[in-house]
Design an enzyme around this catalytic site. Structure first.
Site, PDB file in Angstrom:
ATOM      1  N   ASN A 192      22.922  -4.186  43.237  1.00  0.00           N
ATOM      2  CA  ASN A 192      23.314  -2.774  43.201  1.00  0.00           C
ATOM      3  C   ASN A 192      23.858  -2.314  44.557  1.00  0.00           C
ATOM      4  O   ASN A 192      24.990  -1.831  44.663  1.00  0.00           O
ATOM      5  CB  ASN A 192      22.091  -1.939  42.765  1.00  0.00           C
ATOM      6  CG  ASN A 192      22.380  -0.449  42.815  1.00  0.00           C
ATOM      7  OD1 ASN A 192      22.697   0.094  43.867  1.00  0.00           O
ATOM      8  ND2 ASN A 192      22.302   0.223  41.688  1.00  0.00           N
TER       9      ASN A 192
ATOM     10  N   LYS B 221       5.507   2.941  47.073  1.00  0.00           N
ATOM     11  CA  LYS B 221       6.251   1.756  46.609  1.00  0.00           C
ATOM     12  C   LYS B 221       5.386   1.003  45.615  1.00  0.00           C
ATOM     13  O   LYS B 221       4.167   1.132  45.615  1.00  0.00           O
ATOM     14  CB  LYS B 221       6.584   0.837  47.784  1.00  0.00           C
ATOM     15  CG  LYS B 221       7.770  -0.078  47.534  1.00  0.00           C
ATOM     16  CD  LYS B 221       9.074   0.648  47.756  1.00  0.00           C
ATOM     17  CE  LYS B 221      10.268  -0.235  47.476  1.00  0.00           C
ATOM     18  NZ  LYS B 221      11.527   0.407  47.904  1.00  0.00           N
TER      19      LYS B 221
ATOM     20  N   SER C 259      17.980  10.175  44.216  1.00  0.00           N
ATOM     21  CA  SER C 259      16.779  10.209  43.374  1.00  0.00           C
ATOM     22  C   SER C 259      16.137  11.589  43.442  1.00  0.00           C
ATOM     23  O   SER C 259      15.657  12.123  42.445  1.00  0.00           O
ATOM     24  CB  SER C 259      15.750   9.174  43.845  1.00  0.00           C
ATOM     25  OG  SER C 259      15.983   7.940  43.218  1.00  0.00           O
TER      26      SER C 259
ATOM     27  N   LYS D 279       7.174   8.777  46.994  1.00  0.00           N
ATOM     28  CA  LYS D 279       8.391   8.373  46.289  1.00  0.00           C
ATOM     29  C   LYS D 279       8.756   6.982  46.732  1.00  0.00           C
ATOM     30  O   LYS D 279       8.748   6.692  47.927  1.00  0.00           O
ATOM     31  CB  LYS D 279       9.518   9.354  46.690  1.00  0.00           C
ATOM     32  CG  LYS D 279      10.841   9.083  46.042  1.00  0.00           C
ATOM     33  CD  LYS D 279      10.979   9.867  44.753  1.00  0.00           C
ATOM     34  CE  LYS D 279      12.155   9.448  43.917  1.00  0.00           C
ATOM     35  NZ  LYS D 279      11.929   8.284  43.067  1.00  0.00           N
TER      36      LYS D 279
ATOM     37  N   THR E 256      23.057   4.270  46.839  1.00  0.00           N
ATOM     38  CA  THR E 256      22.608   3.545  48.040  1.00  0.00           C
ATOM     39  C   THR E 256      23.812   2.985  48.793  1.00  0.00           C
ATOM     40  O   THR E 256      23.951   3.175  50.009  1.00  0.00           O
ATOM     41  CB  THR E 256      21.621   2.433  47.648  1.00  0.00           C
ATOM     42  OG1 THR E 256      20.543   3.039  46.949  1.00  0.00           O
ATOM     43  CG2 THR E 256      21.090   1.694  48.851  1.00  0.00           C
TER      44      THR E 256
ATOM     45  N   LYS F 272      11.735   7.198  55.755  1.00  0.00           N
ATOM     46  CA  LYS F 272      13.078   7.451  55.211  1.00  0.00           C
ATOM     47  C   LYS F 272      13.177   8.863  54.633  1.00  0.00           C
ATOM     48  O   LYS F 272      14.144   9.583  54.878  1.00  0.00           O
ATOM     49  CB  LYS F 272      13.363   6.416  54.108  1.00  0.00           C
ATOM     50  CG  LYS F 272      14.806   6.328  53.723  1.00  0.00           C
ATOM     51  CD  LYS F 272      15.026   5.346  52.581  1.00  0.00           C
ATOM     52  CE  LYS F 272      14.559   3.954  52.941  1.00  0.00           C
ATOM     53  NZ  LYS F 272      14.770   3.010  51.846  1.00  0.00           N
TER      54      LYS F 272
HETATM   55  P1  NAD Z   1      19.341  -5.983  43.237  1.00  0.00           P
HETATM   56  O1  NAD Z   1      18.254  -6.654  42.515  1.00  0.00           O
HETATM   57  O2  NAD Z   1      20.308  -5.161  42.476  1.00  0.00           O
HETATM   58  O3  NAD Z   1      20.178  -7.058  44.075  1.00  0.00           O
HETATM   59  C1  NAD Z   1      19.598  -7.948  44.985  1.00  0.00           C
HETATM   60  C2  NAD Z   1      20.657  -8.956  45.381  1.00  0.00           C
HETATM   61  O4  NAD Z   1      20.157  -9.773  46.408  1.00  0.00           O
HETATM   62  C3  NAD Z   1      21.081  -9.880  44.249  1.00  0.00           C
HETATM   63  O5  NAD Z   1      22.475 -10.098  44.332  1.00  0.00           O
HETATM   64  C4  NAD Z   1      20.346 -11.169  44.562  1.00  0.00           C
HETATM   65  O6  NAD Z   1      21.012 -12.309  44.050  1.00  0.00           O
HETATM   66  C5  NAD Z   1      20.414 -11.137  46.064  1.00  0.00           C
HETATM   67  N1  NAD Z   1      19.401 -11.973  46.708  1.00  0.00           N
HETATM   68  C6  NAD Z   1      18.121 -12.168  46.358  1.00  0.00           C
HETATM   69  N2  NAD Z   1      17.542 -13.047  47.218  1.00  0.00           N
HETATM   70  C7  NAD Z   1      18.499 -13.357  48.116  1.00  0.00           C
HETATM   71  C8  NAD Z   1      18.532 -14.195  49.245  1.00  0.00           C
HETATM   72  N3  NAD Z   1      17.461 -14.896  49.620  1.00  0.00           N
HETATM   73  N4  NAD Z   1      19.687 -14.278  49.955  1.00  0.00           N
HETATM   74  C9  NAD Z   1      20.775 -13.560  49.569  1.00  0.00           C
HETATM   75  N5  NAD Z   1      20.813 -12.774  48.509  1.00  0.00           N
HETATM   76  C10 NAD Z   1      19.689 -12.670  47.799  1.00  0.00           C
HETATM   77  O7  NAD Z   1      18.644  -5.126  44.397  1.00  0.00           O
HETATM   78  P2  NAD Z   1      19.211  -3.866  45.164  1.00  0.00           P
HETATM   79  O8  NAD Z   1      18.723  -2.665  44.470  1.00  0.00           O
HETATM   80  O9  NAD Z   1      20.654  -4.054  45.455  1.00  0.00           O
HETATM   81  O10 NAD Z   1      18.367  -3.981  46.522  1.00  0.00           O
HETATM   82  C11 NAD Z   1      18.809  -4.766  47.621  1.00  0.00           C
HETATM   83  C12 NAD Z   1      18.128  -4.257  48.886  1.00  0.00           C
HETATM   84  O11 NAD Z   1      18.457  -2.879  49.047  1.00  0.00           O
HETATM   85  C13 NAD Z   1      16.592  -4.313  48.860  1.00  0.00           C
HETATM   86  O12 NAD Z   1      16.114  -4.578  50.162  1.00  0.00           O
HETATM   87  C14 NAD Z   1      16.197  -2.918  48.447  1.00  0.00           C
HETATM   88  O13 NAD Z   1      14.873  -2.591  48.872  1.00  0.00           O
HETATM   89  C15 NAD Z   1      17.257  -2.132  49.174  1.00  0.00           C
HETATM   90  N6  NAD Z   1      17.448  -0.785  48.632  1.00  0.00           N
HETATM   91  C16 NAD Z   1      17.918  -0.605  47.366  1.00  0.00           C
HETATM   92  C17 NAD Z   1      18.059   0.698  46.887  1.00  0.00           C
HETATM   93  C18 NAD Z   1      18.627   0.981  45.519  1.00  0.00           C
HETATM   94  O14 NAD Z   1      18.788   2.168  45.188  1.00  0.00           O
HETATM   95  N7  NAD Z   1      18.968  -0.010  44.730  1.00  0.00           N
HETATM   96  C19 NAD Z   1      17.705   1.796  47.693  1.00  0.00           C
HETATM   97  C20 NAD Z   1      17.261   1.554  48.991  1.00  0.00           C
HETATM   98  C21 NAD Z   1      17.122   0.253  49.436  1.00  0.00           C
END
Ligand code: NAD
Length: 428
Positions: free
Chosen positions: A219, A104, A356, A68, A188, A92
């Site tokens: 997100n 992934k 999920s 997953k 998250t 995780k």
């Molecule tokens: P997203 O695409 O919704 O948002 C990413 C954000 O990070 C955006 O605001 C973008 O502008 C910003 N960003 C990108 N590069 C950047 C930088 N260099 N400096 C600062 N900000 C930057 O992604 P997300 O889903 O919110 O994921 C963010 C993190 O959370 C990732 O590491 C992801 O693996 C982790 N994560 C997300 C989920 C989920 O359900 N969405 C679950 C577990 C982990």
């Protein structure tokens, strides 16, 4: 030679090994992802030209169940990055106690340079290339950086066309009408928020005394900022890929989310109804945000944000890793010496994969739950994880990361051992 991100991630287990009775062959299995697929993803562009993008899907370990993990669209996606992210998913899911292994995927692409139609063709083409590798009982993708529920919907639709039957359980994070779960959108951020609430209980701080900086306003970052703001925490700094803003008074998070959704950038505003007015704030860089003298720092963007280069300058006493791998292993040692308390990624951001899992259960049974039930179940699962990790960390004087890894490794080891290890097979 510098370690790549996967080797770096694996080397983090050393501390956990020193504190858990883990057999060498379990480590050996974790060092080698079960399957790695690299694909060429052809896309017909709007101008008629053909472009080929490189995509990956990794199934790291399936001892505990089908693999997953999310799909990332980013120019820096690489084989090693996807391997590291899949490995973290293995840990995780094990820590959360859900019946999944880790996987992934990713495509090396800047999605901001594609039209919506190109993005749809790219997403469908990627599924076409990996369709034999995934499946509702084999490997189940989900959203990650720069992918969202609409993209998950296209992917489910494409997979269903290939299989010739509707298969909602092949992917999670879908739109609600296509079999998504209520409560997946903020899961998250909400999971990270529940972890902070547990820590608040332990340390008895007052939310209004806590100043918070959030790096990344997508997100994960938006939802945790919103929940903490509602609870009285002061969100004094936020940023996205273009930079950040800081105000000692704290921001009105709903206004900033509204403006970000309209203009696609983070701006210091206060909105009443549809009118947003600028408020006093200082423009800061992402580097400056990380080094602010706040109480809680929440990296919610990408990995490797806190490294040897800036670890010494980090001032926040608490870090909540909503992003995957925002602190690298060298920085971890420095932060540990500075007594900085970290809620590690495999715990702090596990709310996403927990809900999920709920979505997948609902898809497979065809019985859908109300929002309150999803949120209550999420709270129960992540709170139990947090409490178990906190207890082990306090009783054995381990960092939260090491304690979380020990719990996860024990669960993975139990599953691997149940199939037999050296002890069982050695000829006596
Ligand atoms: P997203 O695409 O919704 O948002 C990413 C954000 O990070 C955006 O605001 C973008 O502008 C910003 N960003 C990108 N590069 C950047 C930088 N260099 N400096 C600062 N900000 C930057 O992604 P997300 O889903 O919110 O994921 C963010 C993190 O959370 C990732 O590491 C992801 O693996 C982790 N994560 C997300 C989920 C989920 O359900 N969405 C679950 C577990 C982990």
């Amino acid at each position: 030679m510098q370690k790549d991100i996967f080797e770096n991630a694996i080397s983090r287990l050393d501390a956990a090994f020193a504190n858990a009775n883990i057999e060498a062959e379990v480590l050996e299995q974790l060092k080698h992802p079960k399957q790695i697929l690299e694909v060429a993803v052809p896309v017909r562009m709007d101008d008629g030209s053909l472009k080929i993008f490189t995509g990956f899907r990794v199934r790291h370990n399936d001892a505990l169940g089908p693999t997953k993990g999310g799909i990332r669209y980013h120019p820096n996606v690489s084989r090693e990055e996807v391997m590291a992210l899949a490995f973290w998913m293995t840990l995780k899911c094990a820590l959360a106690g859900i019946p999944y292994g880790g996987g992934k995927g990713g495509i090396c692409v800047n999605p901001k340079q594609l039209s919506k139609l190109e993005l749809e063709r790219l997403s469908r083409s990627y599924i076409d290339r990996i369709a034999d590798f995934i499946g509702p009982h084999r490997d189940i993708p989900a959203p990650d950086v720069y992918t969202n529920s609409m993209i998950m919907g296209w992917m489910m639709d494409e997979y269903s066309s290939i299989m010739r039957y509707r298969t909602p359980g092949v992917i999670t994070g879908k739109p609600i009408p296509l079999g998504g779960s209520l409560g997946r959108d903020d899961a998250t951020g909400r999971g990270g928020y529940y972890c902070i609430k547990q820590l608040e209980k332990q340390l008895a701080w007052k939310p209004s005394n806590m100043r918070v900086a959030v790096q990344g306003f997508g997100n994960a970052g938006q939802h945790i900022a919103q929940l903490l703001h509602q609870d009285g925490y002061r969100i004094v700094a936020i940023s996205d890929s273009q930079g950040g803003i800081y105000s000692d008074n704290g921001f009105d998070i709903p206004s900033i989310i509204k403006a970000k959704n309209e203009s696609l950038r983070v701006q210091a505003v206060y909105c009443t109804d549809s009118v947003c007015e600028a408020v006093d704030a200082q423009q800061i860089t992402n580097e400056q945000l990380l080094e602010l003298p706040v109480d809680i720092l929440i990296p919610a963007a990408l990995e490797d944000q806190i490294t040897l280069n800036n670890a010494q300058k980090i001032q926040a006493p608490y870090i909540v890793e909503l992003a995957n791998g925002p602190v690298n292993s060298e920085a971890d040692v420095i932060l540990d010496k500075k007594n900085i308390f970290i809620i590690p990624d495999i715990l702090a951001n596990s709310g996403g994969v927990i809900v999920s899992y709920f979505e997948w259960v609902q898809n497979n049974t065809g019985f859908y739950w109300p929002l309150e039930e999803v949120q209550q179940k999420l709270k129960t699962v992540i709170t139990a994880s947090f409490d178990a990790v906190y207890k082990l960390s306090a009783s054995k004087k381990l960092s939260m990361r090491t304690a979380a890894n020990v719990h996860a490794l024990n669960r993975i080891q139990d599953a691997i051992k149940a199939g037999g290890t050296q002890e069982y097979f050695a000829v006596s």
